[in-house]
Write a protein that holds these residues in place. Sequence first.
Motif, mmCIF file in Angstrom:
data_model
loop_
_atom_site.group_PDB
_atom_site.id
_atom_site.type_symbol
_atom_site.label_atom_id
_atom_site.label_comp_id
_atom_site.label_asym_id
_atom_site.label_seq_id
_atom_site.Cartn_x
_atom_site.Cartn_y
_atom_site.Cartn_z
ATOM 1 N N ALA A 155 -22.516 -43.073 -51.780
ATOM 2 C CA ALA A 155 -23.370 -43.968 -52.556
ATOM 3 C C ALA A 155 -24.147 -44.940 -51.685
ATOM 4 C CB ALA A 155 -22.519 -44.734 -53.582
ATOM 5 N N ALA A 156 -23.561 -45.359 -50.556
ATOM 6 C CA ALA A 156 -24.206 -46.360 -49.698
ATOM 7 C C ALA A 156 -24.912 -45.751 -48.495
ATOM 8 C CB ALA A 156 -23.157 -47.374 -49.217
ATOM 9 N N THR A 157 -24.911 -44.426 -48.373
ATOM 10 C CA THR A 157 -25.503 -43.792 -47.194
ATOM 11 C C THR A 157 -26.984 -44.097 -47.055
ATOM 12 O OG1 THR A 157 -23.889 -41.992 -47.385
ATOM 13 C CG2 THR A 157 -25.808 -41.594 -45.991
ATOM 14 N N TRP A 158 -27.672 -44.181 -48.186
ATOM 15 C CA TRP A 158 -29.126 -44.377 -48.144
ATOM 16 C C TRP A 158 -29.505 -45.689 -47.470
ATOM 17 C CZ3 TRP A 158 -31.409 -48.566 -50.513
ATOM 18 C CH2 TRP A 158 -30.636 -49.259 -51.435
ATOM 19 N N LEU A 159 -28.640 -46.711 -47.527
ATOM 20 C CA LEU A 159 -28.946 -47.986 -46.875
ATOM 21 C C LEU A 159 -29.040 -47.817 -45.360
ATOM 22 C CD1 LEU A 159 -26.661 -50.463 -48.858
ATOM 23 C CD2 LEU A 159 -29.153 -50.459 -48.805
ATOM 24 N N GLY A 160 -28.019 -47.202 -44.768
ATOM 25 C CA GLY A 160 -28.020 -46.995 -43.334
ATOM 26 C C GLY A 160 -29.122 -46.055 -42.885
ATOM 27 N N LEU A 161 -29.404 -45.007 -43.680
ATOM 28 C CA LEU A 161 -30.468 -44.077 -43.317
ATOM 29 C C LEU A 161 -31.839 -44.755 -43.371
ATOM 30 C CD1 LEU A 161 -29.318 -40.793 -45.094
ATOM 31 C CD2 LEU A 161 -29.020 -41.459 -42.701
ATOM 32 N N THR A 162 -32.025 -45.667 -44.323
ATOM 33 C CA THR A 162 -33.282 -46.405 -44.398
ATOM 34 C C THR A 162 -33.488 -47.268 -43.162
ATOM 35 O OG1 THR A 162 -33.162 -46.464 -46.823
ATOM 36 C CG2 THR A 162 -34.628 -48.054 -45.757
ATOM 37 N N VAL A 163 -32.435 -47.976 -42.745
ATOM 38 C CA VAL A 163 -32.518 -48.772 -41.522
ATOM 39 C C VAL A 163 -32.771 -47.858 -40.322
ATOM 40 C CG1 VAL A 163 -31.247 -50.311 -39.982
ATOM 41 C CG2 VAL A 163 -31.054 -50.594 -42.443
ATOM 42 N N GLY A 164 -32.144 -46.670 -40.329
ATOM 43 C CA GLY A 164 -32.346 -45.727 -39.245
ATOM 44 C C GLY A 164 -33.801 -45.288 -39.113
ATOM 45 N N ILE A 165 -34.480 -45.094 -40.240
ATOM 46 C CA ILE A 165 -35.896 -44.721 -40.211
ATOM 47 C C ILE A 165 -36.740 -45.855 -39.637
ATOM 48 C CG2 ILE A 165 -37.889 -44.166 -41.669
ATOM 49 C CD1 ILE A 165 -35.934 -42.721 -43.542
ATOM 50 N N VAL A 166 -36.382 -47.093 -40.013
ATOM 51 C CA VAL A 166 -37.131 -48.251 -39.505
ATOM 52 C C VAL A 166 -36.983 -48.378 -37.990
ATOM 53 C CG1 VAL A 166 -37.313 -50.767 -39.570
ATOM 54 C CG2 VAL A 166 -36.993 -49.490 -41.691
ATOM 55 N N VAL A 167 -35.738 -48.290 -37.489
ATOM 56 C CA VAL A 167 -35.521 -48.455 -36.046
ATOM 57 C C VAL A 167 -35.997 -47.232 -35.262
ATOM 58 C CG1 VAL A 167 -33.597 -50.032 -36.400
ATOM 59 C CG2 VAL A 167 -33.131 -47.594 -36.162
ATOM 60 N N LEU A 168 -36.171 -46.115 -35.955
ATOM 61 C CA LEU A 168 -36.759 -44.954 -35.300
ATOM 62 C C LEU A 168 -38.206 -45.239 -34.903
ATOM 63 C CD1 LEU A 168 -36.298 -41.929 -34.551
ATOM 64 C CD2 LEU A 168 -37.195 -41.356 -36.808
ATOM 65 N N VAL A 169 -38.873 -46.061 -35.715
ATOM 66 C CA VAL A 169 -40.269 -46.427 -35.454
ATOM 67 C C VAL A 169 -40.360 -47.681 -34.584
ATOM 68 C CG1 VAL A 169 -42.468 -47.050 -36.529
ATOM 69 C CG2 VAL A 169 -40.976 -45.372 -37.628
ATOM 70 N N ARG A 170 -39.495 -48.659 -34.886
ATOM 71 C CA ARG A 170 -39.506 -49.934 -34.150
ATOM 72 C C ARG A 170 -38.188 -50.081 -33.401
ATOM 73 N NH1 ARG A 170 -42.972 -53.853 -36.150
ATOM 74 N NH2 ARG A 170 -42.260 -55.011 -34.328
ATOM 75 N N HIS A 171 -38.242 -49.912 -32.091
ATOM 76 C CA HIS A 171 -37.032 -49.896 -31.276
ATOM 77 C C HIS A 171 -36.247 -51.212 -31.402
ATOM 78 C CE1 HIS A 171 -35.058 -49.982 -27.074
ATOM 79 N NE2 HIS A 171 -34.286 -49.311 -27.907
#
Length: 415
Positions: free
Chosen positions: A71-87
């Motif tokens: 249920a909470a996986t989407w939160l971490g994956l969303t942050v992962g997409i952001v840091v993928l673009v902004r180191h």
Amino acid sequence: MSPHEKSKTPLDSKANAAGSRMRLFVRGICLILATAAIWPILPGVNSLVFVPALSPFVAVASLLGIRAFHAATWLGLTVGIVVLVRHRFFCRWICPVGLCVDGASRLGRRLGRQRIRFPLLGHWIVWLTLGGALLGYPFLLWLDPLAIFANVPFPARQSPESAVWLPAIGFGTIVMLSMIWPRTWCERICPLGAFQDILCQLRRFLYSIIGGKGETQKKSIVDPRMSRRTILGLAAGAVWARAARPVTANTSTPLRPPGAISESQFAGVCTRCGNCLRVCPSGVIERDVGQNGWANLFTPVLSFENDYCREDCTRCTEVCPSGAIACLSLKQKMDIQIGFPHVDMNICLLGDERECSVCKRWCPYDAVRYVFSEAEYTLIPKIDPQKCMGCGACEAACPTKPQKAIVVLHNPVQF
């Protein structure tokens, strides 16, 4: 002074100072919000899951480990997409641990402490954990800084026994380490920061392929040493997970909260964040302090000494950030047997020819009945496995001391 510094104008310095103040302000707000989330101040608002679930390291490793979206996986994956673009965007602007570490590092520098050269342990922690996750056992998830941060208010909200302070020591250790050797945690050890570095390298590699860069530039982007560390770390993590899981399986099997994944995976996927302990209204979830082997250290276990798992509660299943405890509805909870009661007639009052019907009266599922035993020549409690959910009400209510005559043991049955 370098030519670059000489070229800076007073206006540039003011802009940099304003940017630093803005970043400090945003980080301070994030620290306040994170503290309020793990120690909820609004009644009826369940926000415990948000802080540890923000970690992309936990999200990816648990996703690989349990092979399913939590249920909470989407939160971490969303942050992962952001840091993928902004180191390291999360580290620089959001991470509550990072702000505390920066403060400790600044204090350490004022005290004359210097940085030290230290191996990049964070990268090894990430690859070892992901390697273990491939076999369903990401065993170093508990080193995630957000999971460690979630333990800070734990002692203040639970019993004053010394054991409950042990997990909270982790955050204090990080702060002290950063004061003694400034920036060591963030730059060299933190797996969440290292995971963001790896995502940045992945982005650059993908960009080099999509953008059609030359072969020379591709070689500069893909460091052979990093590739070797990646392969070696994944392989070592898989081997370690393979060796650790039998150790877990050979130890005594503890009672887990409803919705817990298989015991062979639970200790690896659990982040030890303490969320399930804090939300339990009856206080039956406790920390394992070594009684079930080192692999289970600080994982949640059930104890029905004084209370039981309420039939109208699924709170612990709603706050797990890694999926070690699956989110359940009340209907789904009824289909899970936590354990099964075992009766010792040598302790039971009925075996001593005394009257007692406590376990039957307290059972919320009407699963206990009394049957006359010709062998014992007395009434004995019989538990219906089709009705019993292993909630522990019978054990909590049992009047015998110091040992309980009826004890719930791990014997789950899925209907």
